[in-house]
Design a protein around this motif. Structure first.
Motif, short mmCIF file in Angstrom:
data_model
loop_
_atom_site.label_atom_id
_atom_site.label_comp_id
_atom_site.label_asym_id
_atom_site.label_seq_id
_atom_site.Cartn_x
_atom_site.Cartn_y
_atom_site.Cartn_z
N MET A 102 -18.94 -16.82 30.71
CA MET A 102 -20.26 -17.31 30.33
C MET A 102 -20.91 -17.86 31.58
O MET A 102 -20.31 -18.64 32.30
CB MET A 102 -20.13 -18.41 29.28
N GLU A 103 -22.15 -17.40 31.82
CA GLU A 103 -22.89 -17.86 33.00
C GLU A 103 -24.19 -18.52 32.55
O GLU A 103 -24.85 -18.04 31.64
CB GLU A 103 -23.20 -16.68 33.93
N ASN A 104 -24.50 -19.63 33.21
CA ASN A 104 -25.72 -20.40 32.92
C ASN A 104 -25.82 -20.78 31.45
O ASN A 104 -26.90 -20.77 30.86
CB ASN A 104 -26.96 -19.62 33.36
N LEU A 105 -24.68 -21.11 30.85
CA LEU A 105 -24.64 -21.53 29.45
C LEU A 105 -25.42 -22.82 29.27
O LEU A 105 -25.30 -23.74 30.08
CB LEU A 105 -23.19 -21.73 29.00
N ASP A 106 -26.19 -22.87 28.21
CA ASP A 106 -26.90 -24.10 27.83
C ASP A 106 -26.97 -24.13 26.31
O ASP A 106 -27.67 -23.33 25.70
CB ASP A 106 -28.30 -24.12 28.44
N THR A 107 -26.19 -25.02 25.70
CA THR A 107 -26.17 -25.18 24.25
C THR A 107 -25.93 -26.65 23.94
O THR A 107 -25.71 -27.46 24.83
CB THR A 107 -25.11 -24.28 23.59
N SER A 108 -25.99 -26.99 22.67
CA SER A 108 -25.68 -28.36 22.26
C SER A 108 -24.18 -28.57 22.26
O SER A 108 -23.42 -27.63 22.07
CB SER A 108 -26.21 -28.60 20.84
N ASN A 109 -23.79 -29.79 22.46
CA ASN A 109 -22.39 -30.15 22.30
C ASN A 109 -22.15 -30.35 20.81
O ASN A 109 -23.09 -30.56 20.05
CB ASN A 109 -22.09 -31.43 23.08
N GLY A 110 -20.93 -30.28 20.39
CA GLY A 110 -20.63 -30.47 18.98
C GLY A 110 -19.13 -30.61 18.76
O GLY A 110 -18.34 -30.41 19.68
N PRO A 111 -18.77 -30.90 17.54
CA PRO A 111 -17.35 -31.06 17.24
C PRO A 111 -16.66 -29.71 17.09
O PRO A 111 -17.20 -28.80 16.47
CB PRO A 111 -17.35 -31.83 15.91
N ASP A 112 -15.51 -29.55 17.68
CA ASP A 112 -14.64 -28.41 17.47
C ASP A 112 -15.30 -27.07 17.80
O ASP A 112 -15.20 -26.12 17.01
CB ASP A 112 -14.11 -28.43 16.03
N LEU A 113 -15.95 -26.97 18.95
CA LEU A 113 -16.58 -25.71 19.36
C LEU A 113 -15.55 -24.80 20.01
O LEU A 113 -14.74 -25.24 20.82
CB LEU A 113 -17.72 -25.97 20.34
N ARG A 114 -15.59 -23.53 19.64
CA ARG A 114 -14.65 -22.51 20.13
C ARG A 114 -15.42 -21.33 20.69
O ARG A 114 -16.58 -21.11 20.34
CB ARG A 114 -13.77 -22.00 18.99
N VAL A 115 -14.76 -20.54 21.52
CA VAL A 115 -15.32 -19.28 21.99
C VAL A 115 -14.56 -18.18 21.27
O VAL A 115 -13.33 -18.09 21.38
CB VAL A 115 -15.17 -19.13 23.52
N TRP A 116 -15.32 -17.36 20.52
CA TRP A 116 -14.71 -16.28 19.76
C TRP A 116 -15.18 -14.93 20.29
O TRP A 116 -16.38 -14.71 20.49
CB TRP A 116 -15.11 -16.36 18.30
#
Length: 185
Positions: A102-116
């Motif tokens: 992932m490059e230049n990722l910009d998202t909200s933080n949150g509980p229990d985030l995973r990369v699928w």
């Protein structure tokens, strides 16, 4: 009569307060609202390029040629539950292993985030929020940071050709924060 009502009211008020405090505590644990204001930036480099040189018996007329990461597929992240942007690449490294980058990722933080890594189609809007757990998917681990550039190693037994998209998945609420369709290079 007045004394009996007062005797019943005090335990009732205490019970309601105990339930309210427990409810607030559980709500804070479950939703973790403070994460909306906490950003975690992770900047990882793509694994190094390996160079090969000519065999000792041959005369090398050209400099060493780089053998390194090869982008097999890529796509742009779209927003689902939360505003999300950046680029996702499926990269084969010189040793034959694979990473999702992932490059230049910009998202909200949150509980229990995973990369699928998934075989689900990427759909715009609310219709795309919940599709990624319907088919096949591989969890590549917890999201390292909600901003930046980062790598996620595919297990050796995963055939990357069988998957067509990547989702930033909130496992706690079964919803996609954002996703990218992987277009083959």
């Amino acid at each position: 009569m007045r004394r009996a009502r007062k005797a019943l009211t005090k335990p009732l008020v205490i019970g309601v307060l105990v339930v309210a405090v427990a409810g607030v505590g559980f709500g804070l644990y479950w939703f973790q609202p403070w994460k909306l204001w906490q950003d975690e930036t992770v900047q990882e480099a793509l694994p190094e390029i390996v160079t090969t040189s000519a065999p000792p018996t041959a005369v090398a007329e050209t400099p060493s040629s780089p053998v390194g990461p090869l982008t097999l597929a890529s796509g742009e992240l779209i927003s689902h539950e939360h505003a999300t942007s950046g680029t996702v690449k499926l990269v084969q490294l010189a040793d034959g292993s694979h990473v999702v980058r992932m490059e230049n990722l910009d998202t909200s933080n949150g509980p229990d985030l995973r990369v699928w890594l998934t075989d689900a189609p990427v759909k715009e809007g609310k219709s795309g929020w919940h599709v990624f757990d319907d088919g096949k998917y591989v969890s590549l681990g917890k999201l390292k940071g909600n901003k930046g550039s980062q790598n996620y190693v595919l297990p050796d037994d995963v055939d990357p050709a069988r998957y067509t998209s990547v989702s930033i998945w909130c496992d706690r609420f079964d919803v996609s924060f954002g996703a990218a369709e992987l277009a083959r290079a």
